[in-house]
Design a protein around this motif. Structure first.
Motif, mmCIF file in Angstrom:
data_model
loop_
_atom_site.group_PDB
_atom_site.id
_atom_site.type_symbol
_atom_site.label_atom_id
_atom_site.label_comp_id
_atom_site.label_asym_id
_atom_site.label_seq_id
_atom_site.Cartn_x
_atom_site.Cartn_y
_atom_site.Cartn_z
ATOM 1 N N ASP A 202 25.489 -1.144 8.840
ATOM 2 C CA ASP A 202 24.440 -2.105 9.448
ATOM 3 C C ASP A 202 23.118 -1.174 9.731
ATOM 4 O O ASP A 202 23.478 -0.518 10.798
ATOM 5 N N ILE A 203 22.161 -1.028 9.199
ATOM 6 C CA ILE A 203 20.986 -0.265 9.808
ATOM 7 C C ILE A 203 19.916 -1.020 9.867
ATOM 8 O O ILE A 203 19.164 -1.858 8.956
ATOM 9 N N ALA A 204 18.954 -0.666 11.012
ATOM 10 C CA ALA A 204 17.863 -1.088 11.188
ATOM 11 C C ALA A 204 16.927 0.098 11.615
ATOM 12 O O ALA A 204 17.337 0.657 12.639
ATOM 13 N N VAL A 205 15.653 0.201 10.957
ATOM 14 C CA VAL A 205 14.791 1.320 11.268
ATOM 15 C C VAL A 205 13.272 0.860 11.244
ATOM 16 O O VAL A 205 12.925 0.241 10.537
ATOM 17 N N GLU A 206 12.394 1.251 12.259
ATOM 18 C CA GLU A 206 11.032 1.039 12.134
ATOM 19 C C GLU A 206 10.185 1.821 12.857
ATOM 20 O O GLU A 206 10.520 2.627 13.786
ATOM 21 N N THR A 207 9.077 2.401 12.119
ATOM 22 C CA THR A 207 7.958 3.182 12.779
ATOM 23 C C THR A 207 6.606 2.361 12.447
ATOM 24 O O THR A 207 6.279 1.459 11.804
ATOM 25 N N VAL A 208 5.489 2.861 13.260
ATOM 26 C CA VAL A 208 4.297 2.662 13.215
ATOM 27 C C VAL A 208 3.620 3.496 12.514
ATOM 28 O O VAL A 208 3.045 3.347 11.226
ATOM 29 N N ASN A 209 3.602 4.764 13.033
ATOM 30 C CA ASN A 209 2.786 5.810 12.491
ATOM 31 C C ASN A 209 3.954 7.004 12.146
ATOM 32 O O ASN A 209 3.985 8.058 13.142
ATOM 33 N N ALA A 220 25.717 -2.491 4.236
ATOM 34 C CA ALA A 220 26.097 -4.195 4.354
ATOM 35 C C ALA A 220 24.642 -4.788 4.471
ATOM 36 O O ALA A 220 24.425 -5.760 3.618
ATOM 37 N N SER A 221 24.035 -4.085 5.384
ATOM 38 C CA SER A 221 22.563 -4.519 5.389
ATOM 39 C C SER A 221 21.693 -3.423 5.936
ATOM 40 O O SER A 221 22.011 -2.635 6.695
ATOM 41 N N VAL A 222 20.447 -3.413 5.397
ATOM 42 C CA VAL A 222 19.341 -2.585 5.725
ATOM 43 C C VAL A 222 18.061 -3.139 5.794
ATOM 44 O O VAL A 222 17.694 -4.193 5.276
ATOM 45 N N ASP A 223 17.411 -3.051 7.014
ATOM 46 C CA ASP A 223 16.169 -3.447 7.501
ATOM 47 C C ASP A 223 15.280 -2.240 7.711
ATOM 48 O O ASP A 223 15.228 -1.871 8.896
ATOM 49 N N ALA A 224 14.147 -1.877 7.183
ATOM 50 C CA ALA A 224 13.344 -0.945 7.147
ATOM 51 C C ALA A 224 11.918 -1.280 7.270
ATOM 52 O O ALA A 224 11.416 -1.917 6.080
ATOM 53 N N GLN A 225 11.192 -0.855 8.109
ATOM 54 C CA GLN A 225 9.894 -1.282 8.362
ATOM 55 C C GLN A 225 8.828 -0.141 8.590
ATOM 56 O O GLN A 225 9.082 0.608 9.752
ATOM 57 N N ASP A 230 5.656 6.476 5.157
ATOM 58 C CA ASP A 230 6.617 6.426 4.065
ATOM 59 C C ASP A 230 8.257 6.187 4.448
ATOM 60 O O ASP A 230 8.637 6.657 5.540
ATOM 61 N N ILE A 231 8.773 5.470 3.427
ATOM 62 C CA ILE A 231 10.334 5.030 3.765
ATOM 63 C C ILE A 231 10.959 5.676 2.423
ATOM 64 O O ILE A 231 10.626 5.438 1.294
ATOM 65 N N ASP A 232 12.011 6.653 2.851
ATOM 66 C CA ASP A 232 12.601 7.036 1.722
ATOM 67 C C ASP A 232 14.240 6.733 1.929
ATOM 68 O O ASP A 232 14.784 7.518 3.106
ATOM 69 N N LEU A 233 14.939 5.724 1.106
ATOM 70 C CA LEU A 233 16.253 5.483 1.618
ATOM 71 C C LEU A 233 17.194 5.668 0.424
ATOM 72 O O LEU A 233 16.867 5.501 -0.701
ATOM 73 N N SER A 234 18.364 6.433 0.644
ATOM 74 C CA SER A 234 19.121 6.637 -0.300
ATOM 75 C C SER A 234 20.636 6.040 0.183
ATOM 76 O O SER A 234 20.966 6.378 1.358
ATOM 77 N N MET A 235 21.303 5.426 -0.909
ATOM 78 C CA MET A 235 22.414 4.423 -0.391
ATOM 79 C C MET A 235 23.032 3.788 -1.541
ATOM 80 O O MET A 235 22.545 3.889 -2.672
ATOM 81 N N ALA A 236 24.334 3.376 -1.105
ATOM 82 C CA ALA A 236 24.963 2.509 -2.227
ATOM 83 C C ALA A 236 25.266 1.276 -1.547
ATOM 84 O O ALA A 236 25.142 1.202 -0.378
ATOM 85 N N LEU A 237 25.441 0.185 -2.398
ATOM 86 C CA LEU A 237 25.420 -1.258 -1.977
ATOM 87 C C LEU A 237 26.771 -1.718 -1.815
ATOM 88 O O LEU A 237 27.548 -1.800 -3.036
ATOM 89 N N ARG A 238 27.145 -2.225 -0.650
ATOM 90 C CA ARG A 238 28.442 -3.195 -0.645
ATOM 91 C C ARG A 238 28.400 -4.446 -1.346
ATOM 92 O O ARG A 238 27.083 -4.966 -1.433
ATOM 93 N N SER A 239 29.385 -4.959 -1.618
ATOM 94 C CA SER A 239 29.259 -6.250 -2.092
ATOM 95 C C SER A 239 28.747 -7.286 -1.110
ATOM 96 O O SER A 239 29.075 -7.348 0.148
ATOM 97 N N GLY A 240 27.793 -8.030 -1.439
ATOM 98 C CA GLY A 240 26.960 -8.967 -0.505
ATOM 99 C C GLY A 240 26.012 -8.183 0.319
ATOM 100 O O GLY A 240 25.465 -8.848 1.351
ATOM 101 N N ALA A 241 25.682 -6.961 0.161
ATOM 102 C CA ALA A 241 24.620 -6.361 0.773
ATOM 103 C C ALA A 241 23.136 -6.836 0.597
ATOM 104 O O ALA A 241 23.040 -7.671 -0.423
ATOM 105 N N VAL A 242 22.634 -6.864 1.862
ATOM 106 C CA VAL A 242 21.216 -7.262 2.032
ATOM 107 C C VAL A 242 20.296 -6.184 2.294
ATOM 108 O O VAL A 242 20.374 -5.547 3.525
#
Length: 319
Positions: A202-209, A220-225, A230-242
């Motif tokens: 479970d990952i949550a990440v946020e920046t302004v500048n 299982a879950s990623v929320d990036a804002q 710029d946002i650069d995400l590298s990953m594999a998804l579990r079943s049911g991931a959001v």
């Protein structure tokens, strides 16, 4: 005159009416799972976990020190340095402040709570938990376990060999974390870049500048804002991931394995663009207005990916 007060019972205490630049070298017996609370105003500190059931404090007190407090009450150890009152807040932000230089050893299974206004910290080998709050100063952390909270208002956070759930926050400073195990990581910065490698689900990440770069395992879950990064995400998804990612003006890149099975919903407004190389599906353009969107699925979808940008670029790529 230096005054020492010691009680050998449930409560043990050293209280020193300190002089400017005074040397300190004191120890107290402590439980293997002690709660160690450390508070001072300025300078630098090193906190190191060891195998001994005692807490050791050594170093030099700052010029404005009035009292050095070092006491034990049950499993709780308090280390506090009282200072002369400054006339203004800005006085503590000055680089001319001659603060404490502390080296503190604690049982490695301890829970450490550290609070300072104007100091750099190095913390290593704490396996209980760590709660660090700094106003002006950098944090260098290594080999921490348990629940880990790292906060600096004006300073960088650099952590490696981290095990457990992680909460890291900076206002003006970059954050770099090597997270080797743990279920959860939450990271935020206002004006700073974030670089993380993690095995968390479970990952949550946020920046302004600031830019975001996350190298993940199976999530299982990623929320990036971000607003202007710029946002650069590298990953594999579990079943049911959001997975959710959004930006105002920054580019969003998601790198996924070729066998990813998911439903994708991508949308770019106000001149943004979409590029997809994970499949042969292409973005559609609105008949009226500078808008693009793309909805597609890969494999037998068991996860969802939603990405939006106002006027940035979205890239879905093969890992």
């Amino acid at each position: 005159m230096v005054i020492f007060k010691t009680w050998v019972s449930v409560i043990s205490m050293f209280s020193i009416m300190a002089f400017a630049g005074e040397k300190v070298d004191q120890t107290l017996d402590a439980a293997a799972d002690s709660i160690v609370q450390i508070e001072h105003t300025a300078g630098s500190a090193e906190i190191i976990g060891w195998d001994k059931e005692m807490v050791s404090v050594s170093g030099e007190l700052g010029d404005d020190t009035e009292e050095f407090i070092f006491k034990r009450n049950g499993k709780s150890i308090e280390i506090k340095i009282e200072v002369k009152q400054k006339k203004s807040w800005g006085a503590w932000n000055s680089s001319d402040v001659d603060g404490d230089k502390l080296v503190i050893y604690v049982p490695k299974g301890s829970r450490v709570e550290y609070n300072t206004t104007n100091a750099d910290l190095r913390i290593d080998n704490i396996l209980g938990s760590s709660d660090i709050e700094i106003v002006n100063g950098d944090i260098q952390a290594s080999n921490l376990a348990g629940r880990i909270q790292l906060e600096s208002v004006n300073g960088e956070i650099n952590a490696k060999g981290i095990q457990g759930d992680v909460y890291a926050q900076a206002v003006n400073g970059d954050i770099k974390i090597e997270h080797v195990s743990g279920k959860l990581i939450q990271v935020g910065s206002v004006n700073g870049d974030i670089r993380v490698t993690t095995k968390a689900e479970d990952i949550a990440v946020e920046t302004v500048n600031g830019d975001i770069e996350f190298e993940m395992a199976q999530v299982a879950s990623v929320d990036a804002q971000t607003v202007n990064g710029d946002i650069d995400l590298s990953m594999a998804l579990r079943s049911g991931a959001v997975v959710k990612a959004n930006s105002v003006g920054g580019k969003i890149t998601l790198s996924l394995p070729v066998d990813t099975a998911a439903k994708f919903d991508l949308e770019a407004h106000a001149g943004g663009s979409i590029r997809n190389t994970l499949s042969d599906d292409k973005a559609q353009e609105a008949k009226y207005g500078p808008r693009e969107w793309l909805e597609f699925t890969t494999g037998e979808p068991n996860a969802t990916v939603d990405v939006t940008t106002v006027h940035g670029r979205i890239v879905i790529a093969k890992k």
